[in-house]
Structure formats: C-alpha cells, structure tokens
Design a protein around this motif. Structure first.
Motif, short mmCIF file in Angstrom:
data_model
loop_
_atom_site.label_atom_id
_atom_site.label_comp_id
_atom_site.label_asym_id
_atom_site.label_seq_id
_atom_site.Cartn_x
_atom_site.Cartn_y
_atom_site.Cartn_z
N HIS A 1 23.70 -15.04 -8.99
CA HIS A 1 22.89 -15.53 -7.88
C HIS A 1 23.79 -15.82 -6.67
O HIS A 1 23.84 -16.96 -6.17
CB HIS A 1 22.15 -16.81 -8.29
CG HIS A 1 21.35 -16.67 -9.56
ND1 HIS A 1 20.06 -16.18 -9.58
CD2 HIS A 1 21.68 -16.95 -10.85
CE1 HIS A 1 19.62 -16.17 -10.84
NE2 HIS A 1 20.58 -16.62 -11.62
N PRO A 2 24.49 -14.81 -6.17
CA PRO A 2 25.43 -15.05 -5.07
C PRO A 2 24.77 -15.57 -3.79
O PRO A 2 25.42 -16.25 -3.00
CB PRO A 2 26.07 -13.67 -4.84
CG PRO A 2 25.07 -12.69 -5.39
CD PRO A 2 24.45 -13.39 -6.56
N GLY A 3 23.50 -15.27 -3.62
CA GLY A 3 22.80 -15.77 -2.44
C GLY A 3 22.48 -17.24 -2.51
O GLY A 3 22.17 -17.86 -1.49
N ALA A 4 22.56 -17.81 -3.72
CA ALA A 4 22.23 -19.23 -3.88
C ALA A 4 23.46 -20.13 -3.82
O ALA A 4 23.34 -21.30 -3.45
CB ALA A 4 21.51 -19.44 -5.21
N VAL A 5 24.62 -19.62 -4.20
CA VAL A 5 25.82 -20.44 -4.32
C VAL A 5 26.70 -20.24 -3.09
O VAL A 5 27.21 -19.15 -2.85
CB VAL A 5 26.60 -20.09 -5.60
CG1 VAL A 5 27.86 -20.94 -5.71
CG2 VAL A 5 25.72 -20.29 -6.83
N THR A 6 26.89 -21.31 -2.32
CA THR A 6 27.67 -21.23 -1.08
C THR A 6 29.17 -21.38 -1.34
O THR A 6 30.00 -20.78 -0.63
CB THR A 6 27.23 -22.31 -0.10
OG1 THR A 6 27.50 -23.62 -0.66
CG2 THR A 6 25.75 -22.18 0.21
N HIS A 7 29.56 -22.21 -2.30
CA HIS A 7 30.95 -22.48 -2.62
C HIS A 7 31.03 -22.74 -4.14
O HIS A 7 30.08 -23.25 -4.73
CB HIS A 7 31.48 -23.74 -1.91
CG HIS A 7 31.40 -23.67 -0.42
ND1 HIS A 7 30.21 -23.86 0.27
CD2 HIS A 7 32.35 -23.44 0.52
CE1 HIS A 7 30.44 -23.75 1.56
NE2 HIS A 7 31.73 -23.49 1.75
N LEU A 8 32.19 -22.43 -4.73
CA LEU A 8 32.34 -22.60 -6.18
C LEU A 8 33.66 -23.28 -6.49
O LEU A 8 34.73 -22.84 -6.04
CB LEU A 8 32.29 -21.24 -6.88
CG LEU A 8 32.53 -21.24 -8.39
CD1 LEU A 8 31.40 -21.97 -9.11
CD2 LEU A 8 32.66 -19.81 -8.92
N LEU A 9 33.61 -24.37 -7.28
CA LEU A 9 34.80 -25.06 -7.78
C LEU A 9 34.80 -25.01 -9.30
O LEU A 9 33.80 -25.38 -9.94
CB LEU A 9 34.81 -26.52 -7.32
CG LEU A 9 35.91 -27.40 -7.92
CD1 LEU A 9 37.30 -26.97 -7.42
CD2 LEU A 9 35.67 -28.88 -7.58
N SER A 10 35.91 -24.56 -9.87
CA SER A 10 36.06 -24.51 -11.32
C SER A 10 37.20 -25.42 -11.75
O SER A 10 38.29 -25.37 -11.16
CB SER A 10 36.35 -23.08 -11.78
OG SER A 10 36.71 -23.04 -13.14
N LEU A 11 36.96 -26.23 -12.78
CA LEU A 11 37.96 -27.15 -13.28
C LEU A 11 38.42 -26.75 -14.68
O LEU A 11 37.65 -26.79 -15.64
CB LEU A 11 37.41 -28.58 -13.32
CG LEU A 11 36.89 -29.18 -12.01
CD1 LEU A 11 36.48 -30.63 -12.22
CD2 LEU A 11 37.92 -29.07 -10.90
N ASP A 12 39.66 -26.34 -14.78
CA ASP A 12 40.42 -26.19 -16.03
C ASP A 12 39.79 -25.28 -17.06
O ASP A 12 39.64 -25.65 -18.24
CB ASP A 12 40.70 -27.57 -16.64
CG ASP A 12 42.05 -27.58 -17.35
OD1 ASP A 12 42.97 -26.88 -16.90
OD2 ASP A 12 42.20 -28.30 -18.35
N VAL A 13 39.44 -24.07 -16.64
CA VAL A 13 38.94 -23.08 -17.58
C VAL A 13 39.23 -21.69 -17.01
O VAL A 13 39.48 -21.54 -15.81
CB VAL A 13 37.41 -23.27 -17.81
CG1 VAL A 13 36.59 -22.72 -16.65
CG2 VAL A 13 36.97 -22.66 -19.12
N LEU A 14 39.23 -20.71 -17.86
CA LEU A 14 39.31 -19.31 -17.45
C LEU A 14 37.95 -18.66 -17.63
O LEU A 14 37.16 -19.10 -18.47
CB LEU A 14 40.33 -18.55 -18.29
CG LEU A 14 41.81 -18.87 -18.12
CD1 LEU A 14 42.62 -18.05 -19.12
CD2 LEU A 14 42.27 -18.60 -16.70
#
Length: 293
Positions: A121-134
């Motif tokens: 859903h790239p049109g819905a997510v403006t920014h993405l933060l990932s914590l401690d995972v691959l």
C-alpha cells in the motif's frame, strides 16, 4: 489492572470479518501508526507515543493475534497471519479512524507488518521506521551455522501445527519471559506491571503468536520473494534503527535494507532490542527526523 497509555482513548475497531483490533489513540495532527513487536503489546510504545501526541495523531493497535485484539484461528495456507493480511488490517484501521495516508513505525514483528504494508500500500504509507529487524526473506538468508541458535524460536514456531503450541503452552511464562530477559540491557525499562501484562497477553495467545511466526517461514517468504523478483522497492523515506548484531552473524544490515529502500537512513544503536522502552528519546528523535524528510 492492565496498564494503559495515559491520556489515550481505547477502542475496538472492526478491520476484517470477525477481527477487531484493540487500539489506543491520542493526540492530534498528522497520523502516525505504531506497531508493536514480540512478546509485547501496544504498551511498548507508551513513552514514544506520549511525546509524539504533542504534534501528531498517534494510533497504537495490538496486532491481530496479540494483546486484546481478536485472535482468529489459523487457516491451512497460513494467510490468516500472513503479513499481507495483517497489513490490510492496518490500512483499514487507519481508514476507519479517518486517515487514508499515515506514517508507520514498527518494532520486531510489527516492523515486518509495517514493511509489508508499505510494499502493498505505497500510496497509504508516507514514511516508514523499522526497529531492529531484517525483512523476512533476508532474515532467513542470514541465519546459518551455530550462530542461528540465537533464533531458535524462529525454527521452533515454523514447525507444523501442534508441537510448537504444546511445548510453549506448557511453560509460557518461561518461554516469553526468556526473551524479555535476554533481549533487554536495561531491566528497569520494562517495569513489573508492564512485564506482567506482556506475559499475560502472550500466555493467552500462544496459538496465534505461533501462527504469526509460522507464516513468516512460509507464506511471508513467498510474498517477499515475489516482490524481490519483480524489483519492487519502498518508495517512501525509510529509517532503520538496529543493534549491531549483523557483525556477529556476518552480514551488512544496512546493505540488506538498502536493497529494499533506496531512500534509507540506517542507524546503529547501543541499547537493547526493546529500544522504544530502553531509549525512547533516540527512537522518538529518529521518528521525528524521518517525518521531517
């Protein structure tokens, strides 16, 4: 009494047939959705959420299968707990709360859901933060030899239904408490009442937690591989905070993430795995920096 995030309102929101998510909502402004990891609930965001709520509408759900959200039975093909299904939950939750676009942050299991949400859903997510995972596909690729023992739970819960649930269900507090202990550098970061809430929630959700992990050894890998083969990438600004466990296992985490995220800010942190609780200032700062990009 189960702890809550002070100042936040709690709701049960229907996001799919027979599935309602337990969600805490606070603040006002542009929306940010925060997804928890294992073996936790939305409470892991309690410090970060309070700070963000000064400028943003902050949405903290329990993922399906976790906490006080509904726990549908696992189906044969694993799609009930596929990250694609859980991602659809997130998009529908935000939509019902009035947000077609939102920033998204996830820790551990929640980061895998966040990644799938951003890919699907790239049109819905403006920014993405990932914590401690691959990403799931990369996680399995880097696990090999005796170093893979650190991820024994991944292999245990990947087994067919029956045995993992029986083994974990025989001593759930010992199993889930093991990870709260060994993944934490600052034991004071998870106080007794929050730890008790995590253990109770996990104890009551053994089948669905196992189903979530089982999906990541099967259907989630298929979805990730299809995206990689098709050249699909994350189109929004992405930030990743990670412990330096890549050096011990012999891989370059930043390079693996950059293959998925051309617009990447990758940072190594010194706190333990539960970084939103151990160092909320670092996590909150990284999220604010991301939102300014």
């Amino acid at each position: 009494m189960t702890p809550t995030i002070p100042g936040f309102e709690y709701h049960r929101v229907p996001v799919a047939d027979g599935v309602r998510l337990h969600v805490a909502v606070g603040g006002s402004g542009s929306p940010v959705v925060l997804l928890h990891g294992f073996p936790q609930t939305h409470l892991m965001w309690r410090h970060v959420a309070a700070g963000l709520a000064e400028r943003h509408t902050v949405i903290c759900p329990d993922l399906r299968g976790y906490g006080d959200s509904d726990k549908p039975a696992e189906d044969v093909d694993g799609s009930t707990y596929a990250k694609r299904t859980m991602a659809a939950d997130v998009v529908e939750l935000a939509r019902i709360l009035g947000h077609d676009r939102f920033a998204l942050a996830g820790h551990d299991r929640g980061a895998l859901v966040a990644l799938r949400t951003a890919l699907d859903h790239p049109g819905a997510v403006t920014h993405l933060l990932s914590l401690d995972v691959l990403p799931t596909l990369d996680m399995w690729d880097v696990m090999h030899g005796t170093t893979a023992a650190v991820g024994f739970h991944l292999y245990l819960m990947a087994q067919p239904p029956g045995l993992p649930e029986q083994l974990i269900g025989a001593a759930p507090d010992a199993f889930f408490g093991h990870f709260l202990d060994i993944w934490t550098r600052d034991t004071a970061a998870i106080p007794a009442d929050v730890r008790a809430a995590y253990l109770k929630a996990s104890r009551e959700a053994v089948p669905s937690i196992v189903a979530d992990y089982r999906a990541s050894a099967h259907i989630d890998v298929e979805h990730d591989r299809a995206d990689r083969d098709a050249g699909n990438r994350l189109t929004m600004p992405v930030s990743v905070l990670q412990q330096d466990w890549g050096s011990a296992l012999g891989f370059d985490a930043a390079a693996l993430w950059r293959a998925w995220a051309p617009d990447l800010d990758h940072r190594t942190v010194s706190c333990g795995h539960f970084m939103a609780e151990e160092d909320p200032a670092v996590v909150g700062g990284a999220l604010r920096d991301l939102l300014d990009r």
